[in-house]
Design a protein around this motif. Structure first.
Motif, PDB file in Angstrom:
ATOM      1  N   ALA A   1      -0.614 -14.884   5.683  1.00  0.00           N
ATOM      2  CA  ALA A   1      -0.237 -13.941   4.633  1.00  0.00           C
ATOM      3  C   ALA A   1       0.133 -12.580   5.225  1.00  0.00           C
ATOM      4  N   ASN A   2      -0.193 -12.372   6.488  1.00  0.00           N
ATOM      5  CA  ASN A   2       0.082 -11.093   7.149  1.00  0.00           C
ATOM      6  C   ASN A   2       1.396 -11.206   7.899  1.00  0.00           C
ATOM      7  N   VAL A   3       2.460 -10.612   7.367  1.00  0.00           N
ATOM      8  CA  VAL A   3       3.801 -10.784   7.933  1.00  0.00           C
ATOM      9  C   VAL A   3       4.270  -9.554   8.705  1.00  0.00           C
ATOM     10  N   LEU A   4       3.349  -8.714   9.144  1.00  0.00           N
ATOM     11  CA  LEU A   4       3.731  -7.557   9.930  1.00  0.00           C
ATOM     12  C   LEU A   4       4.390  -8.013  11.226  1.00  0.00           C
ATOM     13  N   ASN A   5       5.362  -7.213  11.719  1.00  0.00           N
ATOM     14  CA  ASN A   5       6.091  -7.570  12.936  1.00  0.00           C
ATOM     15  C   ASN A   5       5.148  -7.784  14.114  1.00  0.00           C
ATOM     16  N   GLY A   6       4.097  -6.989  14.178  1.00  0.00           N
ATOM     17  CA  GLY A   6       3.159  -7.117  15.279  1.00  0.00           C
ATOM     18  C   GLY A   6       2.493  -8.482  15.299  1.00  0.00           C
ATOM     19  N   ASN A   7       2.207  -9.021  14.112  1.00  0.00           N
ATOM     20  CA  ASN A   7       1.600 -10.346  14.035  1.00  0.00           C
ATOM     21  C   ASN A   7       2.570 -11.421  14.491  1.00  0.00           C
ATOM     22  N   ARG A   8       3.817 -11.267  14.119  1.00  0.00           N
ATOM     23  CA  ARG A   8       4.834 -12.238  14.533  1.00  0.00           C
ATOM     24  C   ARG A   8       4.936 -12.273  16.058  1.00  0.00           C
ATOM     25  N   GLU A   9       4.987 -11.101  16.672  1.00  0.00           N
ATOM     26  CA  GLU A   9       5.068 -11.016  18.128  1.00  0.00           C
ATOM     27  C   GLU A   9       3.829 -11.611  18.780  1.00  0.00           C
ATOM     28  N   ALA A  10       2.665 -11.342  18.191  1.00  0.00           N
ATOM     29  CA  ALA A  10       1.418 -11.869  18.746  1.00  0.00           C
ATOM     30  C   ALA A  10       1.411 -13.395  18.708  1.00  0.00           C
ATOM     31  N   CYS A  11       1.973 -13.965  17.646  1.00  0.00           N
ATOM     32  CA  CYS A  11       2.028 -15.426  17.529  1.00  0.00           C
ATOM     33  C   CYS A  11       2.895 -16.029  18.631  1.00  0.00           C
ATOM     34  N   TYR A  12       4.066 -15.451  18.834  1.00  0.00           N
ATOM     35  CA  TYR A  12       4.945 -15.967  19.892  1.00  0.00           C
ATOM     36  C   TYR A  12       4.318 -15.744  21.269  1.00  0.00           C
ATOM     37  N   ALA A  13       3.587 -14.657  21.410  1.00  0.00           N
ATOM     38  CA  ALA A  13       2.999 -14.332  22.709  1.00  0.00           C
ATOM     39  C   ALA A  13       1.990 -15.372  23.169  1.00  0.00           C
ATOM     40  N   VAL A  14       1.243 -15.957  22.236  1.00  0.00           N
ATOM     41  CA  VAL A  14       0.228 -16.941  22.629  1.00  0.00           C
ATOM     42  C   VAL A  14       0.793 -18.357  22.681  1.00  0.00           C
ATOM     43  N   GLY A  15       2.087 -18.504  22.366  1.00  0.00           N
ATOM     44  CA  GLY A  15       2.715 -19.803  22.505  1.00  0.00           C
ATOM     45  C   GLY A  15       2.992 -20.550  21.219  1.00  0.00           C
ATOM     46  N   MET A  16       2.905 -19.862  20.070  1.00  0.00           N
ATOM     47  CA  MET A  16       3.288 -20.527  18.825  1.00  0.00           C
ATOM     48  C   MET A  16       4.805 -20.688  18.787  1.00  0.00           C
ATOM     49  N   ASP A  17       5.267 -21.666  18.031  1.00  0.00           N
ATOM     50  CA  ASP A  17       6.690 -21.999  18.023  1.00  0.00           C
ATOM     51  C   ASP A  17       7.450 -21.405  16.855  1.00  0.00           C
ATOM     52  N   ASP A  18       6.748 -21.091  15.779  1.00  0.00           N
ATOM     53  CA  ASP A  18       7.429 -20.515  14.617  1.00  0.00           C
ATOM     54  C   ASP A  18       6.408 -19.804  13.755  1.00  0.00           C
ATOM     55  N   PHE A  19       6.889 -19.163  12.700  1.00  0.00           N
ATOM     56  CA  PHE A  19       6.061 -18.253  11.909  1.00  0.00           C
ATOM     57  C   PHE A  19       6.476 -18.384  10.451  1.00  0.00           C
ATOM     58  N   LEU A  20       5.554 -18.792   9.578  1.00  0.00           N
ATOM     59  CA  LEU A  20       5.816 -18.903   8.148  1.00  0.00           C
ATOM     60  C   LEU A  20       4.844 -18.020   7.379  1.00  0.00           C
ATOM     61  N   SER A  21       5.356 -17.386   6.350  1.00  0.00           N
ATOM     62  CA  SER A  21       4.509 -16.491   5.561  1.00  0.00           C
ATOM     63  C   SER A  21       4.029 -17.178   4.288  1.00  0.00           C
ATOM     64  N   LYS A  22       2.811 -16.818   3.875  1.00  0.00           N
ATOM     65  CA  LYS A  22       2.252 -17.296   2.612  1.00  0.00           C
ATOM     66  C   LYS A  22       2.678 -16.344   1.496  1.00  0.00           C
ATOM     67  N   PRO A  23       2.835 -16.863   0.266  1.00  0.00           N
ATOM     68  CA  PRO A  23       2.714 -18.267  -0.125  1.00  0.00           C
ATOM     69  C   PRO A  23       3.889 -19.088   0.394  1.00  0.00           C
ATOM     70  N   LEU A  24       3.586 -20.304   0.820  1.00  0.00           N
ATOM     71  CA  LEU A  24       4.605 -21.149   1.408  1.00  0.00           C
ATOM     72  C   LEU A  24       5.610 -21.639   0.365  1.00  0.00           C
ATOM     73  N   ASN A  25       6.833 -21.822   0.826  1.00  0.00           N
ATOM     74  CA  ASN A  25       7.881 -22.443   0.025  1.00  0.00           C
ATOM     75  C   ASN A  25       8.067 -23.870   0.543  1.00  0.00           C
ATOM     76  N   LEU A  26       8.058 -24.838  -0.347  1.00  0.00           N
ATOM     77  CA  LEU A  26       8.123 -26.243   0.056  1.00  0.00           C
ATOM     78  C   LEU A  26       9.334 -26.524   0.947  1.00  0.00           C
ATOM     79  N   GLN A  27      10.500 -26.107   0.506  1.00  0.00           N
ATOM     80  CA  GLN A  27      11.721 -26.408   1.259  1.00  0.00           C
ATOM     81  C   GLN A  27      11.700 -25.755   2.635  1.00  0.00           C
ATOM     82  N   THR A  28      11.276 -24.498   2.688  1.00  0.00           N
ATOM     83  CA  THR A  28      11.230 -23.789   3.967  1.00  0.00           C
ATOM     84  C   THR A  28      10.242 -24.448   4.919  1.00  0.00           C
ATOM     85  N   LEU A  29       9.077 -24.832   4.403  1.00  0.00           N
ATOM     86  CA  LEU A  29       8.075 -25.493   5.235  1.00  0.00           C
ATOM     87  C   LEU A  29       8.615 -26.792   5.815  1.00  0.00           C
ATOM     88  N   LEU A  30       9.169 -27.651   4.969  1.00  0.00           N
ATOM     89  CA  LEU A  30       9.645 -28.952   5.437  1.00  0.00           C
ATOM     90  C   LEU A  30      10.820 -28.816   6.395  1.00  0.00           C
TER      91      LEU A  30
END
Length: 285
Positions: free
Chosen positions: A111-140
């Protein structure tokens, strides 16, 4: 703990359907995500915190992880660091026929979509970033993109000659030509310059890794990311971005596989790049 924790739930999906690990501490979010996965014909298991998530991927081979960030006991960032470290040590179970360097897709869901969080996710090796609440089409769509990439990589390792045509292109030729204003001469010059720079920069990244020079790793990866953006070479751009952020986060030394992924994407890009130059010469001669 959920009733479905550590138990594979099919929800109508067959036994060969991709198996997804949901790492999420919020019961409402878990309910929604599991229903979305049911719509996409995925099997799933549940972990209610990062610690359970790490234990789950050590116990069984998953095709993807949907990882919440803020959780008790172990958050999503730390869990991903541990998973990537285990992966680099080839300590995770893999499906039969999967390459030794298989990369488990991990998608941040937060639910936290701040730019810093996005960068932190990629930094530890995550592959993508989705924000809550999720959209079915975007998730799939996001899941399918990363599962397709992983499947192509695994098939290519098993039988390169058979599946070569199934691997997604390393660059978008049409977009690259548009970026060059339709100027074939500019395209060929940019391609030549990128090839020279990429070879130098990936070598610089490796040398900086040997010296434990995080700033050197970051600078070289940043140059690669910028150059790949102009070439519309999205796989290289993303791989370089992950290395850059991991160096900035000081986690790159525990995730050397990120550099290996970057090197492989560069090699793949150079092959497509040479084909693009040949195509430009043929079409516009």
């Amino acid at each position: 703990m959920d009733a479905n924790s550590n138990q594979t739930t099919h929800d109508g999906a067959n036994d060969s359907a991709p198996l997804v690990l949901i790492v999420e501490d919020n019961a409402v979010n878990r309910l929604i995500v599991t229903k979305y996965l049911q719509k996409g014909n995925y099997r799933h298991e549940i972990a209610v915190n990062g610690k359970e998530g790490v234990e789950a991927v050590q116990r069984k081979a998953f095709d993807m992880v949907l990882m919440d960030l803020a959780m008790p006991e172990m958050d999503g960032l730390e869990a991903t660091r541990v998973i990537r470290r285990l992966e680099s040590q080839q300590s995770l179970p893999r499906r039969p026929g999967t390459a030794a360097d298989y990369h488990l897709p991990i998608i941040a869901v937060t639910a936290n979509v701040l730019n810093g969080n996005r960068e932190a996710c990629y930094a530890v090796g995550m592959d993508d970033f989705l924000s809550k609440p999720l959209n079915l089409q975007t998730l799939l769509q996001t899941m399918e993109k990363h599962l397709s990439q992983s499947k192509s990589t695994a098939l290519q390792a098993e039988s390169p000659q058979v599946v070569e045509s199934q691997v997604s292109p390393a660059l978008d030729y049409t977009a690259f030509l548009e970026r060059c204003l339709g100027d074939v001469s500019l395209l060929m010059m940019a391609a030549e310059q990128f090839e020279q720079q990429a070879i130098v920069d990936i070598d610089a990244v490796r040398q900086a890794m040997v010296r434990c020079d995080l700033e050197g790793v970051r600078e070289s990866a940043h140059r690669l990311k910028g150059a790949a953006s102009y070439l519309e070479a999205e796989p290289v751009r993303l791989a370089a971005q992950r290395v850059e952020y991991a160096a900035k986060d000081k986690s790159i030394m525990t995730a050397p596989d990120l550099v290996d992924v970057l090197a492989k994407e560069i090699e793949r890009c150079l092959v497509d790049l040479r084909s693009a130059v040949q195509q430009a010469r043929t079409v516009h001669s």
